[in-house]
Design an enzyme around this catalytic site. Sequence first.
Site, mmCIF file in Angstrom:
data_model
loop_
_atom_site.group_PDB
_atom_site.id
_atom_site.type_symbol
_atom_site.label_atom_id
_atom_site.label_comp_id
_atom_site.label_asym_id
_atom_site.label_seq_id
_atom_site.Cartn_x
_atom_site.Cartn_y
_atom_site.Cartn_z
ATOM 1 N N ARG A 280 0.812 -1.233 0.000
ATOM 2 C CA ARG A 280 0.000 0.000 0.000
ATOM 3 C C ARG A 280 0.842 1.279 0.000
ATOM 4 N NH1 ARG A 280 -2.850 -3.764 -0.984
ATOM 5 N NH2 ARG A 280 -4.921 -4.171 -0.106
ATOM 6 N N CYS B 136 -11.015 -1.274 2.646
ATOM 7 C CA CYS B 136 -10.518 -1.526 4.005
ATOM 8 C C CYS B 136 -10.065 -0.224 4.642
ATOM 9 C CB CYS B 136 -9.346 -2.510 3.961
ATOM 10 S SG CYS B 136 -9.907 -4.192 3.713
ATOM 11 N N GLU C 186 -5.600 2.913 6.287
ATOM 12 C CA GLU C 186 -5.269 2.832 4.855
ATOM 13 C C GLU C 186 -5.987 3.975 4.128
ATOM 14 O OE1 GLU C 186 -5.620 -1.014 2.880
ATOM 15 O OE2 GLU C 186 -6.517 -0.028 1.157
HETATM 16 N N1 EPU Z 1 -11.184 -12.240 8.956
HETATM 17 C C1 EPU Z 1 -11.900 -12.403 10.098
HETATM 18 N N2 EPU Z 1 -12.882 -11.497 10.378
HETATM 19 C C2 EPU Z 1 -13.177 -10.478 9.551
HETATM 20 C C3 EPU Z 1 -12.428 -10.304 8.377
HETATM 21 C C4 EPU Z 1 -11.433 -11.218 8.101
HETATM 22 O O1 EPU Z 1 -11.657 -13.315 10.887
HETATM 23 O O2 EPU Z 1 -14.084 -9.686 9.860
HETATM 24 C C5 EPU Z 1 -10.145 -13.238 8.636
HETATM 25 C C6 EPU Z 1 -10.534 -14.049 7.394
HETATM 26 O O3 EPU Z 1 -11.336 -15.127 7.737
HETATM 27 C C7 EPU Z 1 -9.177 -14.453 6.854
HETATM 28 C C8 EPU Z 1 -8.255 -13.304 7.238
HETATM 29 O O4 EPU Z 1 -8.925 -12.602 8.284
HETATM 30 O O5 EPU Z 1 -8.726 -15.614 7.481
HETATM 31 C C9 EPU Z 1 -7.965 -12.394 6.059
HETATM 32 O O6 EPU Z 1 -9.169 -11.866 5.572
HETATM 33 P P1 EPU Z 1 -9.398 -11.521 4.007
HETATM 34 O O7 EPU Z 1 -9.015 -12.688 3.179
HETATM 35 O O8 EPU Z 1 -10.758 -10.961 3.875
HETATM 36 O O9 EPU Z 1 -8.322 -10.452 3.674
HETATM 37 P P2 EPU Z 1 -7.923 -9.146 4.391
HETATM 38 O O10 EPU Z 1 -6.513 -9.308 4.795
HETATM 39 O O11 EPU Z 1 -8.883 -8.726 5.441
HETATM 40 C C10 EPU Z 1 -7.035 -8.051 2.185
HETATM 41 C C11 EPU Z 1 -7.028 -6.640 1.655
HETATM 42 C C12 EPU Z 1 -8.293 -6.366 0.859
HETATM 43 C C13 EPU Z 1 -8.435 -7.385 -0.257
HETATM 44 C C14 EPU Z 1 -8.505 -8.771 0.401
HETATM 45 C C15 EPU Z 1 -8.664 -9.894 -0.593
HETATM 46 C C16 EPU Z 1 -5.908 -5.081 3.184
HETATM 47 C C17 EPU Z 1 -6.075 -4.130 4.317
HETATM 48 N N3 EPU Z 1 -7.015 -5.697 2.764
HETATM 49 O O12 EPU Z 1 -8.056 -8.112 3.168
HETATM 50 O O13 EPU Z 1 -8.116 -5.084 0.268
HETATM 51 O O14 EPU Z 1 -9.616 -7.147 -0.996
HETATM 52 O O15 EPU Z 1 -7.271 -8.983 1.143
HETATM 53 O O16 EPU Z 1 -7.529 -10.019 -1.356
HETATM 54 O O17 EPU Z 1 -4.794 -5.259 2.686
HETATM 55 C C18 EPU Z 1 -8.502 -2.735 0.525
HETATM 56 O O18 EPU Z 1 -7.275 -2.625 0.551
HETATM 57 O O19 EPU Z 1 -9.279 -1.751 0.571
HETATM 58 C C19 EPU Z 1 -9.069 -4.075 0.478
HETATM 59 C C20 EPU Z 1 -10.358 -4.288 0.595
#
Ligand code: EPU
Length: 294
Positions: free
Chosen positions: A161, A209, A279
């Site tokens: 990012r 996010c 972010e």
């Molecule tokens: N999780 C939870 N509870 C929640 C959300 C997530 O337990 O409320 C757990 C999920 O079950 C999973 C882990 O956390 O095991 C990761 O969650 P997820 O795969 O949804 O990915 P993330 O790390 O929360 C990132 C990016 C998103 C992108 C997704 C999918 C960041 C801050 N976020 O989310 O990017 O869409 O991966 O690739 O880097 C953004 O940057 O605006 C964004 C939405």
Amino acid sequence: MHLQFKDNVLLKNYTTYFVGGPAKKLIEVQSVEELKTVLKILNEQDDRYIVIGKGSNLLFDDQGYDGTVIVNKINKIKWNETQVDVSSGYSFSLLGSQSARKGFSGLEFAAGIPGSVGGAIFMNAGAGQMETKDPLLKVTFLNEDGKLEDYNRKNLKFSYRKSPFQEMKGVIISALFDLKKYENPLKKVKSIIKQRIETQPYQSKSCGCIFQNLEYISAGRLIDDCGLKGLKIGGARVSDRHANFIVNDDNATCENILDLIKYIQTKVYISRNILLETEVRYIPYQEIKNSDKI
Ligand code: EPU
């Protein structure tokens, strides 16, 4: 060239969050020439300005913006075999789906990301294991002296990012992406979008996010573990679907969102000793002077 500065335009209509008061002035630019002319005028007037694309990672203040908001509508695209030269105002999501439809791989992750190409490069937007920097070959940048510069990807230092453009004065104008022929990129696009719909509040008003992930744990999981899903301040609510989204549920104000951000940061800090970094880019009404910073 038809340039029209508009007064007191509500910024909520220029962001995916639907939050933000009036900009003192707002102007939409359709070409590099128009942008250069506008920047020249503003530099002569010494007026504060910000260039925005699709407003997907921005949080404008309830008071608005005490300067000029330039909306980048420079929207050209040119394909040359597996390479695509695309203007910064172009929809990143559309670029993702179009490149997949052409049978190219490298930008599948962009499909469904609501920002512009310029915004995606500026933030090094990403999803899954992919980031905007990966298929990038070259960026054309308008520097503060009004000159166009080409930056080879190899000389640009990107990280999670982060892009060097966050520290540079000027505007990303266009990008050259290098893609690869692939048998079924559309299938990949469909599964990325399906997963996003299942795990994120895709239909709600949001900025994506709100916090950055940590290297070893997702911010969403941390917030979820603190039991904060569904928490509401005014019209802003922590999404029940994904805890790293604060959605604008019911005419949320910027103040509601900032209060919820602080509340989440405090709770996570108390329970895990981790300070979550945002972010989303909050744009204050007036420039915060160094002397006013805490
Ligand atoms: N999780 C939870 N509870 C929640 C959300 C997530 O337990 O409320 C757990 C999920 O079950 C999973 C882990 O956390 O095991 C990761 O969650 P997820 O795969 O949804 O990915 P993330 O790390 O929360 C990132 C990016 C998103 C992108 C997704 C999918 C960041 C801050 N976020 O989310 O990017 O869409 O991966 O690739 O880097 C953004 O940057 O605006 C964004 C939405």
